[in-house]
Design a protein around this motif. Structure first.
Motif, PDB file in Angstrom:
ATOM      1  N   ILE A   1      46.610  46.377  34.998  1.00 42.57           N
ATOM      2  CA  ILE A   1      47.513  45.649  35.886  1.00 42.57           C
ATOM      3  C   ILE A   1      48.389  44.773  34.995  1.00 42.57           C
ATOM      4  N   ILE A   2      49.683  44.923  35.136  1.00 41.81           N
ATOM      5  CA  ILE A   2      50.630  44.152  34.327  1.00 41.81           C
ATOM      6  C   ILE A   2      51.361  43.200  35.252  1.00 41.81           C
ATOM      7  N   SER A   3      51.450  41.921  34.854  1.00 40.99           N
ATOM      8  CA  SER A   3      52.179  40.987  35.709  1.00 40.99           C
ATOM      9  C   SER A   3      53.220  40.219  34.907  1.00 40.99           C
TER      10      SER A   3
ATOM     11  N   SER B   1      55.440  36.737  35.158  1.00 40.42           N
ATOM     12  CA  SER B   1      55.597  35.453  35.853  1.00 40.42           C
ATOM     13  C   SER B   1      57.015  34.933  35.672  1.00 40.42           C
ATOM     14  N   LEU B   2      57.572  34.433  36.734  1.00 43.88           N
ATOM     15  CA  LEU B   2      58.927  33.860  36.707  1.00 43.88           C
ATOM     16  C   LEU B   2      58.897  32.508  37.410  1.00 43.88           C
ATOM     17  N   GLY B   3      59.504  31.510  36.793  1.00 44.03           N
ATOM     18  CA  GLY B   3      59.570  30.197  37.428  1.00 44.03           C
ATOM     19  C   GLY B   3      58.585  29.223  36.808  1.00 44.03           C
ATOM     20  N   ALA B   4      58.017  28.384  37.660  1.00 43.77           N
ATOM     21  CA  ALA B   4      57.144  27.296  37.194  1.00 43.77           C
ATOM     22  C   ALA B   4      55.927  27.828  36.426  1.00 43.77           C
ATOM     23  N   THR B   5      55.545  27.104  35.377  1.00 46.80           N
ATOM     24  CA  THR B   5      54.331  27.440  34.626  1.00 46.80           C
ATOM     25  C   THR B   5      53.106  27.117  35.460  1.00 46.80           C
ATOM     26  N   ARG B   6      52.173  28.062  35.525  1.00 46.24           N
ATOM     27  CA  ARG B   6      50.934  27.849  36.280  1.00 46.24           C
ATOM     28  C   ARG B   6      49.739  28.265  35.449  1.00 46.24           C
ATOM     29  N   SER B   7      48.605  27.646  35.730  1.00 46.61           N
ATOM     30  CA  SER B   7      47.360  28.063  35.093  1.00 46.61           C
ATOM     31  C   SER B   7      46.877  29.349  35.733  1.00 46.61           C
ATOM     32  N   PHE B   8      46.229  30.156  34.908  1.00 48.53           N
ATOM     33  CA  PHE B   8      45.613  31.406  35.363  1.00 48.53           C
ATOM     34  C   PHE B   8      44.212  31.399  34.773  1.00 48.53           C
ATOM     35  N   GLU B   9      43.208  31.477  35.628  1.00 50.34           N
ATOM     36  CA  GLU B   9      41.831  31.335  35.147  1.00 50.34           C
ATOM     37  C   GLU B   9      41.026  32.604  35.382  1.00 50.34           C
ATOM     38  N   LEU B  10      40.090  32.838  34.477  1.00 49.07           N
ATOM     39  CA  LEU B  10      39.183  33.991  34.568  1.00 49.07           C
ATOM     40  C   LEU B  10      37.752  33.486  34.460  1.00 49.07           C
TER      41      LEU B  10
ATOM     42  N   ASP C   1      56.553  35.188  31.017  1.00 43.94           N
ATOM     43  CA  ASP C   1      55.318  35.662  30.384  1.00 43.94           C
ATOM     44  C   ASP C   1      54.792  36.925  31.066  1.00 43.94           C
ATOM     45  N   LEU C   2      54.322  37.838  30.222  1.00 38.12           N
ATOM     46  CA  LEU C   2      53.630  39.027  30.710  1.00 38.12           C
ATOM     47  C   LEU C   2      52.135  38.838  30.512  1.00 38.12           C
ATOM     48  N   CYS C   3      51.367  39.246  31.496  1.00 43.63           N
ATOM     49  CA  CYS C   3      49.907  39.159  31.394  1.00 43.63           C
ATOM     50  C   CYS C   3      49.351  40.528  31.785  1.00 43.63           C
ATOM     51  N   THR C   4      48.406  41.041  31.011  1.00 47.49           N
ATOM     52  CA  THR C   4      47.776  42.295  31.421  1.00 47.49           C
ATOM     53  C   THR C   4      46.296  42.075  31.639  1.00 47.49           C
ATOM     54  N   MET C   5      45.772  42.772  32.623  1.00 45.29           N
ATOM     55  CA  MET C   5      44.321  42.859  32.833  1.00 45.29           C
ATOM     56  C   MET C   5      44.001  44.337  32.699  1.00 45.29           C
ATOM     57  N   GLU C   6      43.013  44.644  31.842  1.00 46.02           N
ATOM     58  CA  GLU C   6      42.798  46.051  31.515  1.00 46.02           C
ATOM     59  C   GLU C   6      41.315  46.404  31.514  1.00 46.02           C
ATOM     60  N   GLY C   7      41.046  47.681  31.282  1.00 50.98           N
ATOM     61  CA  GLY C   7      39.665  48.164  31.173  1.00 50.98           C
ATOM     62  C   GLY C   7      38.896  47.912  32.452  1.00 50.98           C
ATOM     63  N   MET C   8      37.672  47.377  32.307  1.00 53.82           N
ATOM     64  CA  MET C   8      36.804  47.131  33.461  1.00 53.82           C
ATOM     65  C   MET C   8      36.826  45.659  33.871  1.00 53.82           C
ATOM     66  N   LEU C   9      37.931  44.994  33.551  1.00 52.40           N
ATOM     67  CA  LEU C   9      38.017  43.559  33.859  1.00 52.40           C
ATOM     68  C   LEU C   9      37.790  43.278  35.342  1.00 52.40           C
ATOM     69  N   GLN C  10      38.291  44.116  36.220  1.00 52.80           N
ATOM     70  CA  GLN C  10      38.153  43.842  37.654  1.00 52.80           C
ATOM     71  C   GLN C  10      36.708  43.966  38.128  1.00 52.80           C
ATOM     72  N   LYS C  11      35.902  44.722  37.382  1.00 53.47           N
ATOM     73  CA  LYS C  11      34.478  44.831  37.721  1.00 53.47           C
ATOM     74  C   LYS C  11      33.708  43.595  37.261  1.00 53.47           C
ATOM     75  N   HIS C  12      34.041  43.105  36.082  1.00 51.76           N
ATOM     76  CA  HIS C  12      33.210  42.069  35.461  1.00 51.76           C
ATOM     77  C   HIS C  12      33.731  40.644  35.594  1.00 51.76           C
ATOM     78  N   LEU C  13      35.015  40.491  35.904  1.00 54.18           N
ATOM     79  CA  LEU C  13      35.604  39.149  35.965  1.00 54.18           C
ATOM     80  C   LEU C  13      36.363  38.953  37.275  1.00 54.18           C
ATOM     81  N   GLN C  14      36.463  37.696  37.665  1.00 52.67           N
ATOM     82  CA  GLN C  14      37.358  37.308  38.757  1.00 52.67           C
ATOM     83  C   GLN C  14      38.465  36.445  38.163  1.00 52.67           C
ATOM     84  N   HIS C  15      39.568  36.331  38.890  1.00 54.14           N
ATOM     85  CA  HIS C  15      40.667  35.494  38.418  1.00 54.14           C
ATOM     86  C   HIS C  15      41.241  34.688  39.582  1.00 54.14           C
ATOM     87  N   ARG C  16      41.983  33.644  39.225  1.00 54.22           N
ATOM     88  CA  ARG C  16      42.635  32.834  40.253  1.00 54.22           C
ATOM     89  C   ARG C  16      43.806  32.064  39.663  1.00 54.22           C
TER      90      ARG C  16
END
Ligand code: AKG
Ligand code: FE2
Length: 105
Positions: free
Chosen positions: A22-24, A26-35, A56-71
């Motif tokens: 998953i590639i994201s 971000s545009l606009g205000a800087t925000r925290s992204f936590e895992l 900024d571009l952020c990627t989540m790859e591999g089995m990240l969605q199985k093992h981690l949550q984000h917010r």
């Protein structure tokens, strides 16, 4: 605006059972992204925090969605608009979809 703890585990993307990118952008205000890990461990906090700024571009790859949550946590000191665009690959197609035969090669 905030986004609570979750995994991007929609069936369309099969992110809990196979590699998933998953590639994201971000545009606009800087925000925290936590895992954090996808299982509870009250004794230790393993939360990892990134700052996602304008462009900024952020990627989540591999089995990240199985093992981690984000917010994206609520931050009262942040003002200004932000949008986040994501690119995801659909791998689970409806039966009869012309792409369904290719999906699991
Ligand atoms: O806004 C972000 O950076 C993340 C959004 C998100 O987690 C999602 O769309 O699933
Ligand atoms: Fe997400």
């Amino acid at each position: 605006m905030s986004v609570g703890w979750h995994a991007d585990d929609e069936q369309l993307f099969q992110g809990k059972s196979r590699d998933c990118r998953i590639i994201s952008l971000s545009l606009g205000a800087t925000r925290s992204f936590e895992l954090r890990r996808n299982w509870s461990d009250a004794s230790e906090d393993h939360t990892v925090r990134l700052e996602l700024g304008d462009g900024d571009l952020c990627t989540m790859e591999g089995m990240l969605q199985k093992h981690l949550q984000h917010r994206v946590p609520r931050e009262h000191q942040v003002s200004g608009p932000r949008i986040n665009l994501t690119w995801r690959w659909i791998v689970k197609h409806a039966p009869g979809c012309p792409l369904s035969r290719r999906a699991f090669r």
